[in-house]
Design a protein around this motif. Structure first.
Motif, PDB file in Angstrom:
ATOM      1  N   VAL A 117       3.058  -0.235   1.984  1.00 16.26           N
ATOM      2  CA  VAL A 117       2.053   0.836   1.848  1.00 16.26           C
ATOM      3  C   VAL A 117       2.477   1.808   0.754  1.00 16.26           C
ATOM      4  CG1 VAL A 117       0.951   2.815   2.986  1.00 16.26           C
ATOM      5  CG2 VAL A 117       1.214   0.654   4.226  1.00 16.26           C
ATOM      6  N   HIS A 163      -3.292   7.095   5.235  1.00 19.47           N
ATOM      7  CA  HIS A 163      -2.226   6.331   5.897  1.00 19.47           C
ATOM      8  C   HIS A 163      -2.262   6.594   7.397  1.00 19.47           C
ATOM      9  CE1 HIS A 163       0.439   9.854   6.589  1.00 19.47           C
ATOM     10  NE2 HIS A 163      -0.168  10.312   5.521  1.00 19.47           N
ATOM     11  N   GLY A 179      -3.650   2.454   3.669  1.00 18.22           N
ATOM     12  CA  GLY A 179      -2.725   1.431   4.123  1.00 18.22           C
ATOM     13  C   GLY A 179      -2.221   1.678   5.522  1.00 18.22           C
ATOM     14  N   HIS A 228      -4.575  -3.348   4.173  1.00 12.87           N
ATOM     15  CA  HIS A 228      -4.643  -2.519   2.981  1.00 12.87           C
ATOM     16  C   HIS A 228      -6.091  -2.422   2.528  1.00 12.87           C
ATOM     17  CE1 HIS A 228      -0.252  -2.664   2.726  1.00 12.87           C
ATOM     18  NE2 HIS A 228      -0.359  -3.960   2.981  1.00 12.87           N
ATOM     19  N   ASP A 248     -10.587  -3.940   3.772  1.00 11.28           N
ATOM     20  CA  ASP A 248      -9.244  -4.478   3.670  1.00 11.28           C
ATOM     21  C   ASP A 248      -9.277  -5.843   2.979  1.00 11.28           C
ATOM     22  OD1 ASP A 248     -10.716  -4.703   6.062  1.00 11.28           O
ATOM     23  OD2 ASP A 248      -9.019  -5.412   7.225  1.00 11.28           O
ATOM     24  N   PRO A 285      -3.475  -6.801  -2.535  1.00 15.98           N
ATOM     25  CA  PRO A 285      -2.101  -6.262  -2.463  1.00 15.98           C
ATOM     26  C   PRO A 285      -1.074  -7.087  -3.230  1.00 15.98           C
ATOM     27  CG  PRO A 285      -3.140  -6.114  -0.316  1.00 15.98           C
ATOM     28  CD  PRO A 285      -4.067  -6.915  -1.182  1.00 15.98           C
TER      29      PRO A 285
END
Length: 451
Positions: A258, A276, A318, A324, A333, A338
């Motif tokens: 993350v 987050h 994240g 993510h 996501d 990523p």
């Protein structure tokens, strides 16, 4: 009718007892009646039951008057992408992700790929399934829709291709669907992909793909070491999560990914907001601040993260669970974006993945998530707050209980689905302190559970 496959965020259940073609057809009808959708994307994963369930779902959608756009065998994120990219009214992915191979399920979104969960329509769809249906005056149509080309073009837009150079990368699709995307991306990238468990196979000859389980990691780790690869990547079945291994075959906790992705993204955007979760935070806060961004804490869970990203217009979000989220991916996501960003960082920095991660683990050592079965989770968490809260620098209830001191902090959360308490502990540069406090809290939890 057994409707136990309806969960808080999606549908999951055993086939055919909890989910079957008959129920899928009714779900399609109910989806249209509750959402009012007229154009719906349908995709399905590699499970053996998925084509039949997807076909029945489509039959129900059309009977209720919706046009079905079938993207075929795909990943969850391709349904998200197609729903947003083609301006559809909604999308449904037939998948049970990393559940056992005799299970299946569905993930649903509305327009703009906004998640449909229990608090905004999923329970209504469940309740509507129980009532009789009549066909719409005008039946919906069916069309196959090719999405891979536009999807791959979109993925490549996140990286600077000119900055890339050859790398060896181990890819473990777990016999899920990720290999199909890697084969397409491979034509556009200078990387040498070492492919293991690559072919889609709903029999799951190498076990159900769930790399978060330690026993499922050795195949990827061993291949990285044997091939001298720069990194390894493993996905779950519907590849909305990806997991990383450094060049030494070491599994990297999602928490540190993350921070790495936030840093890489903010370097591109020159700032912005990052969402987050509250379980482990200090490393992310440090890196986001250093990159000129603003870190914002949100309750754990994709529906909460996605909504908070929309509210804040955040560029990235994240979770340490390897989800993510990206603003330009309809706030959804992805398990593909990523690793592209991490590979780009390796090329641009000239550094190894272990060197990028080691400094962060040293700065903020963390326990990783530890689960304990607790008879009365609320009572135990309240007792721990009463004990640890008064001397703390800060106590938060954004998601469960977060307690922060100058040099260490912890988060305790109840599971939504089982009598389990999840513990995460981290410290500022003091691994021994983190381990000591982790053991201390586990002992306190065990003692309270017996009282």
């Amino acid at each position: 009718m057994d409707l136990s496959c309806f969960k808080a965020y999606d549908l999951r259940g055993r086939v055919p007892e909890q989910l079957n073609a008959e129920l899928a057809e009714k779900i399609g009808r109910a989806y249209v009646e509750i959402t009012g959708a007229r154009k719906v994307i349908v995709g399905y994963d590699i499970r053996l039951s998925s084509p039949e369930i997807a076909e029945a779902l489509g039959t129900g959608l059309m009977a209720a008057g919706a046009d079905v756009f079938d993207i075929g065998l795909s990943g969850t994120e391709q349904v998200y992408f197609a729903t947003s990219h083609f301006n559809m009214d909604g999308g449904i992915m037939v998948t049970a992700s990393h559940n056992p191979k005799d299970h299946n399920g569905m993930k649903m979104v509305g327009s703009g790929s906004r998640p449909i969960s229990s608090d905004n329509g999923l329970n209504d769809i469940r309740d509507r399934v129980l009532e009789p249906f009549t066909d719409a005056a005008t039946q919906g149509s069916y069309e196959s829709l090719e999405v891979m080309t536009d999807y791959v073009d979109h993925l490549l837009g996140y990286i600077d291709s000119a900055s890339l150079h050859p790398l060896s990368i181990v890819c473990n699709a777990g016999n899920g669907g990720a290999g199909l995307v890697i084969d397409e991306l491979e034509q556009h990238l200078p990387f040498d992909f070492i492919k293991i468990h690559h072919q889609p196979d709903g029999h799951f000859p190498n076990g159900v793909p769930n790399p978060i389980l330690p026993e499922n990691r050795s195949a990827t780790a061993d291949a990285v070491i044997a091939q001298g690869a720069a990194m390894g990547i493993a996905w779950d079945g519907d590849y909305d999560r990806c997991f990383f291994f450094d060049e030494n075959g070491r599994f990297i906790e999602g928490y540190y990914i993350v921070g790495l992705l936030a840093d890489q993204f903010l370097r591109k955007t020159g700032g912005g907001k990052v969402i987050h979760d509250p379980r482990l935070t200090w490393n992310t806060l440090d890196l986001v601040r250093a990159a000129g961004g603003e870190a914002i804490e949100s309750k754990t869970g994709h529906a909460f993260i996605k909504q908070r990203m929309r509210d804040e217009d955040a560029v990235y979000g994240g979770e340490m669970s390897a989800h993510h989220y990206f603003r330009d991916f309809a706030y959804c996501d992805s398990g593909m974006i990523p690793w592209l960003l991490v590979a780009e960082r390796l090329c641009q920095s000239g550094r190894t993945l272990s060197s990028l991660i080691d400094a962060r683990i040293e700065a903020y050592p963390a326990s990783g998530e530890i689960n304990r079965t607790i008879d009365d989770p609320a009572r135990v968490i309240a007792a721990i707050e009463a004990s640890y809260g008064p001397s703390a620098k800060q106590v938060s209830h954004v998601d469960g209980l977060s307690v922060e001191y100058d040099d260490w902090r912890f988060n305790l959360r109840m599971s939504n689905t089982e009598p389990v308490v999840r513990l995460n502990v981290e410290s500022r540069g003091d691994k021994a302190l983190m381990e000591e406090k982790t053991e201390e809290l586990l002992q306190v939890m065990d003692r309270l559970n017996k009282e």
